[in-house]
Scaffold this active site. Structure first.
Site, PDB file in Angstrom:
ATOM      1  N   CYS A 151       0.832  -1.207   0.000  1.00 55.22           N
ATOM      2  CA  CYS A 151       0.000   0.000   0.000  1.00 55.22           C
ATOM      3  C   CYS A 151       0.860   1.249   0.000  1.00 55.22           C
ATOM      4  O   CYS A 151       0.483   2.277  -0.540  1.00 55.22           O
ATOM      5  CB  CYS A 151      -0.894   0.012   1.229  1.00 55.22           C
ATOM      6  SG  CYS A 151      -2.104  -1.300   1.182  1.00 55.22           S
TER       7      CYS A 151
HETATM    8  O1  LIG Z   1       0.563  -0.914   4.894  1.00 58.02           O
HETATM    9  C1  LIG Z   1      -0.660  -1.028   4.668  1.00 58.02           C
HETATM   10  C2  LIG Z   1      -1.204  -2.178   4.092  1.00 58.02           C
HETATM   11  C3  LIG Z   1      -2.573  -2.222   3.892  1.00 58.02           C
HETATM   12  N1  LIG Z   1      -3.362  -1.174   4.230  1.00 58.02           N
HETATM   13  C4  LIG Z   1      -4.820  -1.242   3.979  1.00 58.02           C
HETATM   14  C5  LIG Z   1      -5.314  -0.322   2.894  1.00 58.02           C
HETATM   15  C6  LIG Z   1      -6.529  -1.068   2.390  1.00 58.02           C
HETATM   16  O2  LIG Z   1      -7.624  -0.841   3.253  1.00 58.02           O
HETATM   17  C7  LIG Z   1      -6.137  -2.525   2.488  1.00 58.02           C
HETATM   18  C8  LIG Z   1      -5.507  -3.067   1.227  1.00 58.02           C
HETATM   19  O3  LIG Z   1      -6.525  -3.246   0.266  1.00 58.02           O
HETATM   20  P1  LIG Z   1      -6.308  -2.896  -1.289  1.00 58.02           P
HETATM   21  O4  LIG Z   1      -6.128  -1.402  -1.401  1.00 58.02           O
HETATM   22  O5  LIG Z   1      -5.046  -3.633  -1.734  1.00 58.02           O
HETATM   23  O6  LIG Z   1      -7.530  -3.383  -1.962  1.00 58.02           O
HETATM   24  O7  LIG Z   1      -5.181  -2.572   3.553  1.00 58.02           O
HETATM   25  C9  LIG Z   1      -2.832  -0.036   4.806  1.00 58.02           C
HETATM   26  O8  LIG Z   1      -3.542   0.903   5.159  1.00 58.02           O
HETATM   27  N2  LIG Z   1      -1.487   0.002   5.000  1.00 58.02           N
END
Ligand SMILES: O=c1ccn([C@H]2C[C@H](O)[C@@H](COP(=O)(O)O)O2)c(=O)[nH]1
Length: 311
Positions: A151
């Protein structure tokens, strides 16, 4: 675009949670309905390690420290994280490793220790605008069914006013479960580089293209907001805490918790282990000696186990 600017992580983070109090439209996402605030920028000037403390949030301090040590060691192994959060395996394709592992990408995966390269560049060219760590790559676009696509996609470093500023670029951020841990882990990278460059640690900027709150977490956030101010004026743990974590990173990640050198980190992890066995607050004996950590432990105990250290 929303801006959250401040000199204290806890208070600035709290202001971001408060932004979800007003009527934001519900949207669909890969993992459930959420309120999406769209683009947001944090800019925090502080001398703390970046871990926000908000009473009632129940942040998992054990996981936060494990994750930061895990990133520092450049690991992509699932086991250290799963030891703290059982369900972490849901992000792994093979039950052994994590595809998106930040530390592995920063230090190992691309055959370049990107932190060392950034240090070399800024030592040679202090005015450089080319000190960039890449986390997300084109390969990820070819693998979008992965359970773990990073992310946070890149980290940018600049020396300004003899301080090392960092800007984290993020594509998707969960304000409740992601942001606090993301602040903390990348703050370690900023701390490490500034120490090697012998300059002060500067601004922590964090831009996200999507700051969102899942519908399922909305009641918890509404509760935090109803409850009011950040307890203890926004407790901050000094950034020098990272010195201890760095020294003990291999012991923490290797689960050799009895061998941890730092008194407070050894107390934290050995007490945690005991707590998992006996589920009794007495495992955290001696907590008065480690007050800052105890505030986090107490909040975690109260939120998730309904018991308290009575601080
Ligand atoms: O370091 C990170 C890893 C993940 N997420 C959150 C963001 C999203 O809510 C979800 C990942 O979902 P996608 O955007 O990949 O669909 O996890 C974060 O906030 N920070």
């Amino acid at each position: 675009m929303e801006y959250f600017i401040g000199d204290n992580y806890s208070k600035t983070y709290y202001s971001a949670l408060k932004a979800f109090n007003s009527g934001i439209a519900l949207t669909e996402s890969r993992v459930g309905d959420c309120y999406d605030l769209s683009t947001a920028m944090f800019s925090i000037s502080s001398l703390s390690c970046g871990l926000p403390f908000i009473k009632g949030r129940g942040l998992n301090i054990f996981f936060a420290i494990m994750e930061v040590a895990w990133i520092y060691t450049g690991s992509n192994e699932l086991k250290p994280l799963q030891t703290i959060i059982d369900s972490y395996g849901k992000y792994s394709e093979d039950s052994i490793s994590l595809y998106g592992a930040y530390g592995y990408r920063i230090f190992n995966k691309f055959g370049v220790n990107q932190v060392e390269k950034v240090i070399e560049e800024l030592l040679e060219n202090p005015y450089s605008r080319r000190a960039v760590i890449s986390i997300y790559t084109a390969e990820d676009l070819n693998n979008l069914t992965s359970l773990d696509i990073p992310c946070n996609i890149s980290l940018l470093f600049k020396i300004r006013n003899n301080q090392l500023d960092m800007t984290v670029l993020n594509r998707s951020n969960d304000v409740y479960k992601g942001v606090p841990y993301n602040f903390f882990v990348f703050r370690l990278i900023q701390f490490y580089i500034s120490r090697e460059l012998n300059v002060k640690v500067g601004l922590h900027n964090h831009f996200t293209d999507s700051l969102h709150l899942y519908k399922k977490d909305f009641p918890k956030v509404a509760n935090l907001i109803k409850q009011g101010e950040v307890i203890k004026g926004g407790l901050e743990i000094d950034i020098s805490f990272f010195d201890e974590i760095i020294v003990d990173s291999a012991n923490i990640v290797g689960l050799n918790w009895d061998s941890i050198n730092s008194k407070r980190l050894r107390w934290l992890f050995t007490s945690y282990k005991k707590f998992k066995e006996i589920k009794n607050v007495s495992s955290f004996e001696g907590h008065n000696e480690f007050l800052e950590l105890s505030w986090f432990v107490d909040d975690w105990l109260q939120t998730h186990h309904d018991i308290s250290l009575d601080l």
